[in-house]
Write a protein that holds these residues in place. Structure first.
Motif, short mmCIF file in Angstrom:
data_model
loop_
_atom_site.label_atom_id
_atom_site.label_comp_id
_atom_site.label_asym_id
_atom_site.label_seq_id
_atom_site.Cartn_x
_atom_site.Cartn_y
_atom_site.Cartn_z
N LEU A 77 8.97 14.71 0.97
CA LEU A 77 9.79 13.88 0.08
C LEU A 77 8.91 12.99 -0.80
CD1 LEU A 77 12.62 12.83 2.56
CD2 LEU A 77 12.72 14.59 0.79
N VAL A 78 7.91 12.36 -0.19
CA VAL A 78 7.04 11.44 -0.94
C VAL A 78 6.17 12.21 -1.94
CG1 VAL A 78 5.08 9.85 -0.74
CG2 VAL A 78 7.02 9.66 0.83
N LEU A 79 5.50 13.26 -1.47
CA LEU A 79 4.56 13.97 -2.33
C LEU A 79 5.28 14.79 -3.40
CD1 LEU A 79 1.96 15.08 0.37
CD2 LEU A 79 1.78 13.22 -1.30
N ALA A 80 6.43 15.36 -3.07
CA ALA A 80 7.19 16.10 -4.08
C ALA A 80 7.74 15.14 -5.13
CB ALA A 80 8.31 16.88 -3.42
N ALA A 81 8.24 14.00 -4.67
CA ALA A 81 8.75 13.00 -5.62
C ALA A 81 7.62 12.50 -6.51
CB ALA A 81 9.40 11.85 -4.87
N ALA A 82 6.44 12.29 -5.95
CA ALA A 82 5.30 11.84 -6.74
C ALA A 82 4.93 12.86 -7.80
CB ALA A 82 4.11 11.58 -5.81
N MET A 83 4.94 14.14 -7.44
CA MET A 83 4.62 15.18 -8.41
C MET A 83 5.66 15.21 -9.53
SD MET A 83 1.83 16.86 -7.83
CE MET A 83 2.15 18.29 -8.82
N MET A 84 6.91 15.00 -9.18
CA MET A 84 7.96 15.02 -10.20
C MET A 84 7.89 13.81 -11.13
SD MET A 84 11.31 16.42 -8.15
CE MET A 84 10.92 16.65 -6.44
N MET A 85 7.21 12.75 -10.68
CA MET A 85 7.09 11.54 -11.48
C MET A 85 5.81 11.53 -12.32
SD MET A 85 9.77 9.70 -10.86
CE MET A 85 9.26 8.08 -11.41
N GLU A 86 5.04 12.62 -12.25
CA GLU A 86 3.72 12.62 -12.89
C GLU A 86 3.78 12.24 -14.37
OE1 GLU A 86 -0.29 15.43 -13.19
OE2 GLU A 86 1.65 16.33 -12.69
N ASN A 87 4.74 12.73 -15.10
CA ASN A 87 4.82 12.50 -16.54
C ASN A 87 5.83 11.42 -16.90
OD1 ASN A 87 2.94 14.61 -17.10
ND2 ASN A 87 4.58 16.11 -16.83
N ALA A 98 8.82 0.97 -3.86
CA ALA A 98 9.90 1.46 -3.00
C ALA A 98 9.32 2.18 -1.78
CB ALA A 98 10.81 2.39 -3.79
N PHE A 99 8.31 2.99 -1.99
CA PHE A 99 7.67 3.70 -0.88
C PHE A 99 7.12 2.70 0.14
CE2 PHE A 99 6.56 7.70 -3.57
CZ PHE A 99 7.85 8.16 -3.39
N SER A 100 6.46 1.66 -0.37
CA SER A 100 5.87 0.66 0.52
C SER A 100 6.94 -0.09 1.29
CB SER A 100 5.01 -0.32 -0.29
OG SER A 100 3.97 0.37 -0.95
N THR A 101 8.01 -0.44 0.60
CA THR A 101 9.10 -1.18 1.24
C THR A 101 9.74 -0.36 2.36
OG1 THR A 101 9.56 -2.33 -0.84
CG2 THR A 101 11.29 -2.35 0.85
N LEU A 102 9.88 0.93 2.12
CA LEU A 102 10.52 1.81 3.11
C LEU A 102 9.54 2.32 4.16
CD1 LEU A 102 12.73 3.93 0.67
CD2 LEU A 102 13.48 2.05 2.15
N GLY A 103 8.27 1.97 4.02
CA GLY A 103 7.26 2.42 4.98
C GLY A 103 6.90 3.88 4.85
N GLU A 104 7.08 4.45 3.67
CA GLU A 104 6.78 5.87 3.44
C GLU A 104 5.29 6.06 3.16
OE1 GLU A 104 8.86 8.22 3.80
OE2 GLU A 104 10.85 7.32 3.65
N ARG A 105 4.73 7.09 3.76
CA ARG A 105 3.33 7.43 3.55
C ARG A 105 3.22 8.89 3.14
NH1 ARG A 105 -0.14 5.48 8.60
NH2 ARG A 105 -1.77 5.93 7.06
N ALA A 106 2.01 9.29 2.73
CA ALA A 106 1.80 10.66 2.23
C ALA A 106 1.91 11.68 3.35
CB ALA A 106 0.45 10.77 1.54
N PHE A 107 1.58 11.27 4.57
CA PHE A 107 1.66 12.19 5.71
C PHE A 107 2.53 11.55 6.79
CE2 PHE A 107 -2.24 13.19 3.49
CZ PHE A 107 -2.18 14.56 3.40
#
Length: 516
Positions: A140-150, A162-171
């Motif tokens: 979810l995190v890495l796919a969302a990051a790729m979709m936000m590239e541009n 938002a990732f930091s607030t929710l405690g989301e990490r790359a792995f």
């Protein structure tokens, strides 16, 4: 005289029997191929009266889904820009149950149906439990990051916060059961609230979450009752005659079979074609072996499939890019949803361990060992009936990851296609279904096939018996006639001599006394 008469009658009976056998054998040589063909056609068409109908409706073959995970050994090092290292875990084996419902026979010689699948974990066949923890990319995190590239930098910074607030990490470190069948993640609710079209799913996220207790779409296939030439071919899928996911009309076609049965009387030159809802396109492959017609499936699709996505082209090392490339490859549970084009998740399918792909893909990840024996796929089909006897379909799901400027969770990740999981769907006909199939559609046609030649040969042998008897009888008659003729001459000579002795001697003849 009695024994010779009985021998003549026996020879005549054997000769007549031989004539009948020879005629019957000759007639069978002409008619048996047609009878076998009619019997096969009657039993392989989709009709409630056919032998294979129940096999088609409720597949009796035990199917198994074996799942292998790529456990990330060095997640922190990957964030620092080092090469990923993975360790294969598994298999985690599930018994797969399939059954068709909503079976509707249409007026145009077609039948429509939904096929549902469900899975049950098999601990005794697995190397591990569903409670085992696996370290893998947070899709979810890495796919969302790729979709936000541009996207604008401000939006990227908001996502990072938002990732930091929710405690989301790359792995992430989650159990096999969670990765397979879904887990709650607040990120899903957040993204669906503010970016409702980003992900093609709601609620729990799992690689196989929507595969369990679900169907693969509404298939409409030809039954072969009225027109055998189109038996088992797909007419429509979800009411469509073609899809619009690819940049080629050929790839958008919906043709071939539904992948369960094929037309009978296959030859070594017959190509195998079926429509794959998971791959969203028809798959064509030629035969590999001639006896059981073992086909290597999907290799045309997999050689280069997914190498072009999100504008990233890996073909500079000589990889062959599939003519059916698309920005979104198949998520296993999603099938070809109409809404899937709204997402650009960098997921794609390949052979396990990137077997048959550009070597640069396997070299970019430590711990991959592609080889044909373990990672190729096949399907054994009985050539006379077109019924699959043994199959093994193996696919790998991978995620393209890299550092995205503005999203801190991606660190310094170097661009890499990182394997997530590979899975095998396998099944082999056995037990009572195999015995019924073998008796009705293999053994009986074989018996008829050989019986015609046995009868013809037996008839010819029996026909020789009266001929040989007649020849031998003629020889005996000739010998008897010859010996009888020679004996009559001797009798005549003896009789003449005796008569001469009995005749009185003429006058003047002196009889001499015989002295002993």
């Amino acid at each position: 005289m009695g024994s010779r008469a009985r021998a003549r009658r026996a020879a005549a009976v054997l000769g007549f029997t031989g004539l009948l056998c020879a005629v019957l054998g000759a007639v069978m040589i002409v008619l048996v191929p047609t009878l076998i063909k009619q019997q096969v056609l009657k039993n392989v068409r989709i009709d409630p009266s056919s032998l294979s109908f129940n096999m088609w409706k409720e597949i009796p073959v035990p199917f198994y889904l074996s799942v292998y995970f790529f456990d990330i050994v060095n997640p922190d090092a990957i964030l620092l820009g080092e090469k990923p290292q993975v360790q294969e875990r598994g298999p985690y084996v599930y018994r797969e149950f399939r059954h068709k419902s909503n079976i509707t026979f249409n007026d145009n010689d077609t039948v429509s149906f939904l096929e549902y699948r469900s899975f049950q974990f098999q601990p005794d066949k697995s190397h591990g439990l569903e409670s085992d923890y696996i370290v893998m990319p947070n899709i979810l995190v890495l796919a969302a990051a790729m979709m936000m590239e541009n996207k604008p930098m401000s939006l990227k910074l908001i996502m990072t916060l938002a990732f930091s607030t929710l405690g989301e990490r790359a792995f992430m470190n989650r159990t096999v059961g969670e990765i397979m069948w879904g887990y709650e993640d607040p990120l899903i609710h957040l993204i669906n609230k503010y970016l409702p079209n980003m992900f093609p799913f709601k609620g729990k996220f799992g690689l196989f979450a929507e595969l369990n207790n679900s169907d693969s779409g509404l298939f409409t296939v030809f039954t072969g009752v009225k027109d055998f030439s189109r038996i088992h071919l797909v007419d429509k899928w979800n009411g469509l005659s073609k899809v619009s996911f690819w940049h080629s009309d050929q790839c958008n076609m919906i043709n071939g079979t539904s992948g369960q049965m094929w037309a009978p009387f296959m030859t070594p030159e017959t190509s195998l074609e079926f429509y794959s809802p998971e791959a969203c396109r028809p798959v064509v492959r030629g035969p590999k072996h001639t006896r059981m017609l073992a086909f290597v499936l999907l290799s045309q699709l997999m050689e280069g499939f997914g190498l072009t996505f999100l504008g990233v082209n890996f073909s500079h090392r000589g990889a062959r890019v599939s003519p059916c490339s698309h920005s979104l490859a198949s998520i296993p549970q999603s099938g070809c949803w109409e809404r899937r084009n709204k997402a650009d998740a960098p997921l794609f399918l390949s052979h396990p361990h990137f077997y048959n792909a550009d070597p640069v893909l396997a070299e970019a990840v430590l711990g991959l060992h592609p080889n044909q024996e373990e990672h190729s796929l096949f399907l054994d089909i009985h050539p006379v009936t077109g019924i699959p006897m043994n199959c093994s379909v193996k696919l790998q799901l991978s995620l393209y990851i890299k550092a995205i400027r503005g999203i801190g969770q991606t660190g310094k990740i170097q661009p890499v296609v990182l394997p997530l999981v590979w899975f095998e769907e396998s099944g082999a006909m056995e037990g009572k279904p195999l015995q019924t199939f073998y008796t009705q559609l293999v053994l009986m046609p074989s018996v008829l096939h050989y019986a015609q030649y046995v009868l013809l040969a037996l008839g010819c042998v029996l026909l020789l018996i009266p001929v040989i008897h007649q020849i031998r009888s003629q020889e005996k008659c000739y010998l008897f006639w010859s010996s009888s003729k020679k004996g009559s001459k001797d009798k005549e000579a003896i009789q003449a001599y005796s008569e001469s002795l009995m005749t009185s001697a003429p006058k003047g003849t002196v009889l001499q006394e015989a002295r002993l």
